[in-house]
Motif scaffolding. Structure first.
Motif, PDB file in Angstrom:
ATOM      1  N   ALA A  88       0.830  -1.203   0.000  1.00  0.00           N
ATOM      2  CA  ALA A  88       0.000   0.000   0.000  1.00  0.00           C
ATOM      3  C   ALA A  88       0.869   1.258   0.000  1.00  0.00           C
ATOM      4  O   ALA A  88       0.562   2.236  -0.693  1.00  0.00           O
ATOM      5  CB  ALA A  88      -0.933   0.002   1.204  1.00  0.00           C
ATOM      6  N   ALA A  89       1.973   1.244   0.739  1.00  0.00           N
ATOM      7  CA  ALA A  89       2.877   2.387   0.761  1.00  0.00           C
ATOM      8  C   ALA A  89       3.528   2.596  -0.603  1.00  0.00           C
ATOM      9  O   ALA A  89       3.666   3.734  -1.069  1.00  0.00           O
ATOM     10  CB  ALA A  89       3.946   2.197   1.844  1.00  0.00           C
ATOM     11  N   VAL A 117       2.285   1.717  -3.571  1.00  0.00           N
ATOM     12  CA  VAL A 117       1.254   2.199  -4.496  1.00  0.00           C
ATOM     13  C   VAL A 117       0.959   3.677  -4.237  1.00  0.00           C
ATOM     14  O   VAL A 117       0.803   4.464  -5.175  1.00  0.00           O
ATOM     15  CB  VAL A 117      -0.025   1.337  -4.390  1.00  0.00           C
ATOM     16  CG1 VAL A 117      -1.196   1.985  -5.113  1.00  0.00           C
ATOM     17  CG2 VAL A 117       0.228  -0.052  -4.935  1.00  0.00           C
ATOM     18  N   ALA A 118       0.912   4.090  -2.984  1.00  0.00           N
ATOM     19  CA  ALA A 118       0.666   5.493  -2.649  1.00  0.00           C
ATOM     20  C   ALA A 118       1.808   6.377  -3.149  1.00  0.00           C
ATOM     21  O   ALA A 118       1.567   7.461  -3.691  1.00  0.00           O
ATOM     22  CB  ALA A 118       0.490   5.658  -1.139  1.00  0.00           C
ATOM     23  N   LEU A 119       3.039   5.922  -2.990  1.00  0.00           N
ATOM     24  CA  LEU A 119       4.190   6.673  -3.480  1.00  0.00           C
ATOM     25  C   LEU A 119       4.155   6.794  -5.004  1.00  0.00           C
ATOM     26  O   LEU A 119       4.407   7.867  -5.561  1.00  0.00           O
ATOM     27  CB  LEU A 119       5.488   5.996  -3.031  1.00  0.00           C
ATOM     28  CG  LEU A 119       6.778   6.692  -3.435  1.00  0.00           C
ATOM     29  CD1 LEU A 119       6.854   8.073  -2.817  1.00  0.00           C
ATOM     30  CD2 LEU A 119       7.977   5.857  -3.045  1.00  0.00           C
ATOM     31  N   ALA A 161       1.465   6.723  -6.890  1.00  0.00           N
ATOM     32  CA  ALA A 161       0.368   7.636  -7.236  1.00  0.00           C
ATOM     33  C   ALA A 161       0.792   9.094  -7.081  1.00  0.00           C
ATOM     34  O   ALA A 161       0.453   9.946  -7.905  1.00  0.00           O
ATOM     35  CB  ALA A 161      -0.848   7.342  -6.367  1.00  0.00           C
ATOM     36  N   ILE A 162       1.554   9.396  -6.050  1.00  0.00           N
ATOM     37  CA  ILE A 162       2.029  10.766  -5.844  1.00  0.00           C
ATOM     38  C   ILE A 162       2.990  11.166  -6.955  1.00  0.00           C
ATOM     39  O   ILE A 162       2.915  12.269  -7.499  1.00  0.00           O
ATOM     40  CB  ILE A 162       2.690  10.902  -4.450  1.00  0.00           C
ATOM     41  CG1 ILE A 162       1.628  10.787  -3.359  1.00  0.00           C
ATOM     42  CG2 ILE A 162       3.450  12.212  -4.337  1.00  0.00           C
ATOM     43  CD1 ILE A 162       2.179  10.667  -1.957  1.00  0.00           C
TER      44      ILE A 162
END
Length: 177
Positions: A20-21, A23-25, A27-28
């Motif tokens: 999840a971390a 994927v979030a990185l 996306a940013i």
């Protein structure tokens, strides 16, 4: 004989939190880089529109000279009739020959851009371009301006003799419409 205690080995891989971390990185990073990628893509589409418009005008002039009769170019969305939006497509249509009342007039449609950020408009009062049978374009010089967003990108100019040229805007300038 007693069983040996179970061996707790750590298997390689990612936990759900680590995934999840990541994927979030990602996306940013995409959100930050996307605007920088959209601008060159839109300028490329505007260049393609400019080159296709030059091709349409040259094709119409050649058609007028070949058929020895007037040929009209107008903006069209679907090729069935003239419209006001120069960005979506162009209709080339030769006038009927005075010698053959039954002869169908040659007609050709070329699609334009589908990008909503690219706007194309012609000189005020010139909503279509008409080439005479000798290739001349009557009336005033036609200028078709191509804008990306609020900035002028380039222009296609057809002079009274019927010659077409295009010019890309070198410095930042506001869109004239």
């Amino acid at each position: 004989m007693p069983f040996p205690p179970p061996c707790h080995r750590h298997l390689p891989g990612l936990t759900l939190v680590e995934l999840a971390a990541a994927v979030a990185l990602l996306a940013i990073l995409v959100a930050v880089a996307l605007p920088a990628l959209v601008q060159p893509l839109e300028r490329s589409r505007a260049d393609t529109t400019r080159m296709r418009l030059v091709s349409v005008f040259n094709t119409a002039r050649a058609m007028a000279i070949t058929h020895r009769r007037a040929v009209t170019v107008c903006p069209s969305i679907d090729g069935t009739g003239c419209d006001a939006d120069w960005a979506r497509g162009w209709l080339i249509q030769a006038d009927r020959s005075p010698n053959a009342a039954e002869e169908a007039s040659p007609r050709q449609f070329m699609g334009g851009t589908r990008s909503p950020r690219i706007r194309v408009d012609s000189t005020e009062g010139r909503k279509y371009l008409r080439f005479q049978g000798d290739g001349r374009s009557g009336g005033n010089t036609l200028t078709v301006s191509i804008c990306v967003g609020a900035e002028l990108h380039s222009a296609v100019i057809v002079n009274n003799v019927g010659r077409t040229r295009s010019a890309r805007q070198r410095s930042r300038a506001p869109c004239p419409f």
